[in-house]
Scaffold this active site. Sequence first.
Site, short mmCIF file in Angstrom:
data_model
loop_
_atom_site.label_atom_id
_atom_site.label_comp_id
_atom_site.label_asym_id
_atom_site.label_seq_id
_atom_site.Cartn_x
_atom_site.Cartn_y
_atom_site.Cartn_z
CG HIS A 83 16.01 -38.26 31.97
ND1 HIS A 83 16.21 -39.41 32.70
CD2 HIS A 83 17.21 -37.61 31.95
CE1 HIS A 83 17.47 -39.46 33.10
NE2 HIS A 83 18.09 -38.36 32.67
CD GLU A 85 12.15 -40.91 30.75
OE1 GLU A 85 12.81 -41.87 31.22
OE2 GLU A 85 12.54 -40.26 29.76
CB CYS A 111 16.99 -43.33 34.68
SG CYS A 111 16.13 -41.85 35.28
CB CYS A 114 12.39 -41.59 34.42
SG CYS A 114 13.29 -40.08 33.99
#
Length: 162
Positions: A83, A85, A111, A114
């Site tokens: 992802h 991040e 999510c 994360c």
Amino acid sequence: MSDTYIRPTWDEYFMKITKVVGERSTCDRGRLGCVIVKDHQILVTGYSGAASGLAHCDEVGHQIKKVTHEDGRESNHCVRTAHAEQNAIIQAAKVGISIKDATLYLGMTPCATCARMVINAGIKRVVCAKRYHAGEESEEMFRKTGIVLEFINEELEQYANQ
């Protein structure tokens, strides 16, 4: 002069930059970008994409996994990519930049995985363009740990192939 220029706020400015960073993403399910900022200075950026040296979704398709949640509902997730991040946090670690007490800008709520990374990285504020349709767990973790979570728009982001 009829049109008066309105200078963007810092949050608007950095959120616009996340959209440009996201254009480098290699998974069309969420071409997201992330910008991590401290004292109005960009520290690192990241975008959704496969690990270095591995094939991208845009090249070979998605690697979808079905997840069954505690409440019995199911959702589909592409696991080929890291992802945005995650990649920003990894970039900071890779080049030795502290992101402790920073602000993270992202297209939607992180999510749960994360969110744990954001918490452990010491980030103090997260600004999202929209809410993630499955972001309740992350929102709760941020509340419990004192991380400020703000949304530019309260609209839910829905991925294709849920």
